[in-house]
Design an enzyme around this catalytic site. Structure first.
Site, PDB file in Angstrom:
ATOM      1  CG  HIS A  82      24.407 102.357  56.325  1.00 21.16           C
ATOM      2  ND1 HIS A  82      23.303 102.371  56.617  1.00 21.16           N
ATOM      3  CD2 HIS A  82      24.547 101.622  56.906  1.00 21.16           C
ATOM      4  CE1 HIS A  82      23.406 102.526  58.290  1.00 21.16           C
ATOM      5  NE2 HIS A  82      24.586 101.577  58.567  1.00 21.16           N
ATOM      6  CG  ASP A 161      17.439  95.142  62.438  1.00 22.42           C
ATOM      7  OD1 ASP A 161      18.302  94.204  62.996  1.00 22.42           O
ATOM      8  OD2 ASP A 161      16.965  96.354  62.131  1.00 22.42           O
ATOM      9  NE  ARG A 168      22.381  90.555  66.841  1.00 24.27           N
ATOM     10  CZ  ARG A 168      22.627  91.539  65.718  1.00 24.27           C
ATOM     11  NH1 ARG A 168      21.621  91.794  65.337  1.00 24.27           N
ATOM     12  NH2 ARG A 168      23.315  91.905  65.853  1.00 24.27           N
ATOM     13  CB  SER A 183      20.893  94.851  61.783  1.00 21.30           C
ATOM     14  OG  SER A 183      20.927  95.836  62.403  1.00 21.30           O
ATOM     15  CE  LYS A 187      18.697  99.736  61.097  1.00 18.18           C
ATOM     16  NZ  LYS A 187      18.756  98.330  61.713  1.00 18.18           N
TER      17      LYS A 187
END
Length: 435
Positions: A82, A161, A168, A183, A187
């Site tokens: 990621h 999320d 937020r 967050s 995932k």
């Protein structure tokens, strides 16, 4: 259990239990806790913070708020990668076939781009016919047979999320380390990988502008991953200027193909080898990251990574011949040079501004509904530390609209700063966090 009591508890600086956090996330996802109460909780967390146990509990509750992808049918250790995102970040396009060529299964969920950072799926759609809208069964079968598959994120992946982030975003509570880390990691954990390698960007083109904040986020995410039983490593990499030379969907695809042909930009190759060596090592396909790096260089040299990319593109409906003939990828109708306004050395590039130039040309999305022009973008010829002469080309701009081209050109020149004396180049890899 009442949400009112939990808000008060956190407001007063006390820790929430795993059970309390699970209650809060479950009932908020179901719509049984109103936005105004969750807004108050987010603000309390913003000011009071969360400890390690709370952050892990929040991440796991969000990960379990929807589907948890079961990848047990896929053979071997599944390693996901990621990136926190940046300008010219086409890493997945070259890295995943390199890793898959060494027998590491790559089962990846990716998203589309919003704003000036492009999404992996958008870039892959430069291949005619390519689709990430494949079934879970096809996804798993392709990984077992080819070694690689990429599909779009499902709506049911960590839905808590999505709801929380939207809240937020409008309540000024995005910028909290525990909330950012949970967050991202919720995932990743829901996507089912056994091990996770994170590319945490730092600099003007990154979400985290300061190096210490990037290291802080990396440490937080590595703690969460390891706490959830997934081997997790984070690489902190520079995003104070675009990665590689190409910025724009099809242009970035071409640069990724060049890289698999052994002709990639130095910084981009270095990042792929650094991230890839961690992935191969965590997958148990090498005894050390150093050995993994040598093996990755081999799959570039013998072209097996290039052929792996072609197999992957074909398996998902794309024209694999474009891998071997990238000159047929989408092309813009106008190609112009941007000339240096003076002599000197490039001292700074406002990285996010270069991303915005690509967005102006049509290479990014202003809104989720925006149509992307895959052919437009920029190819830089001079980066920080490079000497330049007045009139020499700083970049080639690819456009389909003269007005947009002019606007992007002007903005591009404002993003560059020059020095009369030589400038030291920043290190690309700032550090690696393993525990």
């Amino acid at each position: 259990m009442r949400m009112y009591d939990l808000i008060m508890k956190k407001r007063n600086g006390q820790s929430l239990s795993e059970e309390e956090i699970r209650f809060m996330i479950t009932h908020y996802t179901k719509g049984e806790i109103p936005d105004y109460q969750m807004s108050a909780m987010m603000m309390a967390i913003y000011f009071q913070g969360m400890n390690e146990e709370e952050t892990l509990a929040l991440t796991m509750a969000m990960a379990h708020s929807g589907d948890m992808l079961d990848l047990s049918e896929i053979h071997g250790i599944k390693v996901d990668k990621h990136s926190t995102g940046g300008v010219g970040d086409k890493t997945s396009l070259a890295l995943t076939p390199m890793v898959a060529a060494l027998g590491v299964p790559v089962a990846k969920m990716s998203g589309r781009g919003l704003g000036h950072t492009g999404g992996t799926i958008d870039k892959l759609e430069s291949f005619t016919g390519f689709s990430t809208e494949i079934s879970e069964e096809t996804f798993k079968r392709n990984v077992n047979e080819i070694g690689i598959a990429i599909m779009g994120q499902t709506a049911d992946l960590a839905p808590a999320d999505k709801k929380l982030y939207a809240l937020r975003d409008v309540t000024a509570t995005v910028d909290n380390m525990s909330l950012i880390a949970s967050s991202i990691m919720s995932k990743k954990l829901a996507a089912g990988a056994d091990a996770i390698v994170l590319d945490v960007k730092t600099g003007s083109g990154a979400f985290m502008k300061k190096e210490e904040d990037s290291f802080g986020l990396a440490k937080e995410m590595v703690k969460i991953g390891n706490g959830a039983g997934r081997k997790t490593t984070a690489v902190i990499s520079d995003m104070d200027q675009p990665l590689g030379f190409a910025v724009g969907n099809a242009l970035e695809v071409k640069e990724a193909i060049d890289t698999l042909n052994g002709n990639g930009p130095e910084d981009f190759v270095e990042l792929c080898l650094t991230l890839g060596s961690q992935m191969v090592y965590l997958a148990g396909k090498a005894s050390s990251p150093e050995e993994a790096r040598e093996k990755l260089q081999e799959v570039i040299d013998n072209k097996s990574a290039l052929h792996k990319l072609a197999d992957f593109i074909e398996a998902q409906g794309g024209d694999k011949e474009l891998v071997f003939h990238p000159e047929h990828l989408p092309k813009a109708s106008i190609v112009e040079e941007i000339e240096a306004p003076q002599n000197g050395y490039v001292s700074h590039i406002a990285c996010d501004e270069i991303g915005i130039c690509s967005l102006i040309l049509g290479g990014g999305r202003e809104t989720k509904e925006s149509e992307i022009d895959l052919s437009v973008g920029l190819v830089l010829h001079k980066k920080v530390g490079d000497q330049v002469r007045q009139g020499e080309s700083l970049a080639t701009i690819h456009a389909n609209d003269k007005e947009k081209l002019q606007t992007a050109k002007e903005r591009f020149l404002m993003a560059y700063q020059f020095s009369d004396v030589p400038v030291t180049k920043e290190k690309l890899i700032k550090g690696i966090v393993t525990n």
